[in-house]
Scaffold this active site. Sequence first.
Site, mmCIF file in Angstrom:
data_model
loop_
_atom_site.group_PDB
_atom_site.id
_atom_site.type_symbol
_atom_site.label_atom_id
_atom_site.label_comp_id
_atom_site.label_asym_id
_atom_site.label_seq_id
_atom_site.Cartn_x
_atom_site.Cartn_y
_atom_site.Cartn_z
ATOM 1 N N HIS A 199 4.911 -2.470 2.979
ATOM 2 C CA HIS A 199 4.250 -3.048 4.079
ATOM 3 C C HIS A 199 3.904 -2.036 5.262
ATOM 4 C CE1 HIS A 199 6.792 -6.969 3.149
ATOM 5 N NE2 HIS A 199 5.878 -6.826 2.225
HETATM 6 P P1 FAD Z 1 -6.259 -2.854 2.038
HETATM 7 O O1 FAD Z 1 -6.089 -4.324 1.430
HETATM 8 O O2 FAD Z 1 -5.418 -1.882 1.222
HETATM 9 O O3 FAD Z 1 -7.655 -2.593 1.977
HETATM 10 C C1 FAD Z 1 -8.244 -1.372 2.151
HETATM 11 C C2 FAD Z 1 -9.514 -1.190 1.302
HETATM 12 O O4 FAD Z 1 -10.243 0.081 1.715
HETATM 13 C C3 FAD Z 1 -9.262 -0.748 -0.279
HETATM 14 O O5 FAD Z 1 -9.825 -1.852 -0.988
HETATM 15 C C4 FAD Z 1 -9.631 0.366 -0.371
HETATM 16 O O6 FAD Z 1 -10.010 0.911 -1.668
HETATM 17 C C5 FAD Z 1 -10.529 0.784 0.564
HETATM 18 N N1 FAD Z 1 -10.713 2.183 1.285
HETATM 19 C C6 FAD Z 1 -9.866 2.934 1.474
HETATM 20 N N2 FAD Z 1 -10.418 4.234 1.515
HETATM 21 C C7 FAD Z 1 -11.601 4.145 1.557
HETATM 22 C C8 FAD Z 1 -12.731 4.973 1.648
HETATM 23 N N3 FAD Z 1 -12.669 6.175 2.124
HETATM 24 N N4 FAD Z 1 -14.015 4.608 1.735
HETATM 25 C C9 FAD Z 1 -14.180 3.266 1.126
HETATM 26 N N5 FAD Z 1 -13.208 2.465 0.945
HETATM 27 C C10 FAD Z 1 -11.939 2.639 1.191
HETATM 28 N N6 FAD Z 1 2.025 -8.532 1.632
HETATM 29 C C11 FAD Z 1 2.395 -9.795 1.752
HETATM 30 O O7 FAD Z 1 2.280 -10.323 2.622
HETATM 31 N N7 FAD Z 1 3.079 -10.273 0.680
HETATM 32 C C12 FAD Z 1 3.315 -9.676 -0.480
HETATM 33 O O8 FAD Z 1 3.793 -10.187 -1.440
HETATM 34 C C13 FAD Z 1 2.985 -8.365 -0.514
HETATM 35 N N8 FAD Z 1 3.346 -7.434 -1.600
HETATM 36 C C14 FAD Z 1 3.001 -6.185 -1.764
HETATM 37 C C15 FAD Z 1 2.977 -5.591 -2.855
HETATM 38 C C16 FAD Z 1 2.442 -4.493 -3.173
HETATM 39 C C17 FAD Z 1 2.646 -3.387 -4.457
HETATM 40 C C18 FAD Z 1 1.529 -3.684 -2.221
HETATM 41 C C19 FAD Z 1 0.881 -2.530 -2.213
HETATM 42 C C20 FAD Z 1 1.572 -4.467 -0.827
HETATM 43 C C21 FAD Z 1 2.024 -5.556 -0.668
HETATM 44 N N9 FAD Z 1 1.821 -6.496 0.488
HETATM 45 C C22 FAD Z 1 2.267 -7.471 0.561
HETATM 46 C C23 FAD Z 1 1.273 -5.989 1.632
HETATM 47 C C24 FAD Z 1 -0.402 -6.110 1.704
HETATM 48 O O9 FAD Z 1 -0.946 -6.444 0.552
HETATM 49 C C25 FAD Z 1 -0.977 -5.255 2.736
HETATM 50 O O10 FAD Z 1 -0.296 -5.178 3.889
HETATM 51 C C26 FAD Z 1 -2.451 -5.705 2.785
HETATM 52 O O11 FAD Z 1 -3.052 -6.034 1.685
HETATM 53 C C27 FAD Z 1 -3.219 -4.634 3.524
HETATM 54 O O12 FAD Z 1 -4.432 -4.974 3.937
HETATM 55 P P2 FAD Z 1 -5.689 -3.992 4.480
HETATM 56 O O13 FAD Z 1 -6.858 -4.762 4.802
HETATM 57 O O14 FAD Z 1 -4.999 -3.191 5.867
HETATM 58 O O15 FAD Z 1 -5.591 -3.027 3.480
#
Ligand code: FAD
Length: 509
Positions: free
Chosen positions: A447
């Site tokens: 997280h």
């Molecule tokens: P992300 O969903 O990571 O999205 C970022 C996106 O940007 C990705 O698709 C990436 O490829 C893209 N990107 C990055 N850099 C670039 C670039 N330079 N150019 C173009 N695209 C780019 N949370 C829960 O609430 N419950 C759970 O059970 C849980 N379990 C988890 C288990 C794991 C293994 C992981 C990894 C996370 C877990 N989490 C959980 C946390 C949750 O998934 C994340 O906090 C959340 O998905 C983050 O969302 P975000 O939009 O910030 O980033």
Amino acid sequence: SFDVLIVGAGSAGSVLAWRLSEEPGLRVGVLEAGGHPDDPDIAIPQKWPVLQDRPYDWAYRTLPQAGTAGRVHPWPRGRLVGGSSCIHAMAHVRGHADDFAPWAEATGSDAWSHAGLLPSFRRIEAFSGGASAQHGGDGPLPVWLPDAELAPVVRAYMAAGLARGVPHIGEHNGGPLKGVAANSLTIRDGRRVSAADAFLVPVLGRPNLTLVTGVRVHRLAFDGDRVTGVEAEVDGRPARFSAGTVLLAAGAVASPLLLMRSGVGPAADLSRAGIPVRLDRAGVGDNLHDHMLTAGNVYRARRPVPPSRLQHSESLMYLDADDPTRADGAPSVVLGCVAAPTTSERLAPVDYGTGFTILSGVTHPTSRGRLTVTGPGLDDAPSIDPAYFTTDHDRELGVRALELAREIGAAPELADWRAEEIHPGPAVRGRAALAAFVAEASITHHHPVGTCRMGADADAVVDARLKVNGLDGLHVVDASVIPSITSGPVHAAVLAIADRFAGDFLAAG
Ligand code: FAD
């Protein structure tokens, strides 16, 4: 050219695309480094732990952590449409209402209070228990409260909690958080529903929405202090996308890195990495924090443990460390019973089906680290230092949480399942020994947040409208804006942030 360009089709990016493209006059573009998911294992909830290190994982690594016996922690992040929601563990926990008070205080805006976010929590979900003042009934994301599907060993652990006097709350998102409940899961018909499945893919037919995959965004493009688009790489070739407004939704690792590759960040770090400084912003990459889980308090089972029909970790038990029977307020520690015998890489592994683990962790860690760039290029790995267990608060509560796990693990309600405690093992007693065990056995709960924190102060990276301070035409909308972590898994909060931002953005015209 787009009116709004979203960088990252992950959890936040999918919600942004859904909400913003509702406005037919707005040309919305989404750029995603990865492709559409093509691995059938992604949809199978039980498989989430084995998705890590596959080609669609960014597969970051932390620096060696003094607080965890010098260990390096793998940090998976999804690189595909749906982002980390394609590889996460599917638990949907909004957090306690009190978790959001510091957000409202930091920004001076009620938008980020619990009351300000509740309409978004409700709008995004279709709760299996139906609509109510707390819940949405017809949103895009299924939030399913399992019952008969729970593993029998998990039921026994829940019964042990109740017998210990822990309150029965039934579910995590109805108000009270301290107590016994099964996890609410973003699963429908036995399959994972990622944020992209719920929000983005169903609206891809809208004529004003364009998703471009396979685009690695390198840096922002500027006209003075105004961001005019991004410079990217497609199939190894440079590409440029222009936009009236850019929304960074690349996640808590990649959004601050992208700012830093664009010259926006701590000047000394940028200079060291060979990046010309455009704007000296010490806050970018700072305030990095994460939840840890001690993995764990492991038991050899008296009889075969049937495989999970869900995602292994089926019940988080939030507790007041001083008084586990207390019901009010935000928790300070969490336990979780896993039907798979989970261990850190430092402990002797236990075969699936022969044991179970009670995980334990600290809900509001005070350790704060930072991440930064090491070079100007897309392939330069970030330096990630979450500074795990660097405060007395975190070390003490980490031990206390483990003691509570053992208390539940030793309860008569688990006698049918428990043969013996394997880890830490009966010989490990006393504060110092337990603290040493926590350092060896803790793993990330995945997280990471906080690296572009919101706030009204001059050092905050984004303001109350999530606009990057000192620049025009640029917002950050993802897990990095969270100033202080919620009690539980952060995905629900990330989705709500994106929904709230989009509503306010549209309203502002
Ligand atoms: P992300 O969903 O990571 O999205 C970022 C996106 O940007 C990705 O698709 C990436 O490829 C893209 N990107 C990055 N850099 C670039 C670039 N330079 N150019 C173009 N695209 C780019 N949370 C829960 O609430 N419950 C759970 O059970 C849980 N379990 C988890 C288990 C794991 C293994 C992981 C990894 C996370 C877990 N989490 C959980 C946390 C949750 O998934 C994340 O906090 C959340 O998905 C983050 O969302 P975000 O939009 O910030 O980033």
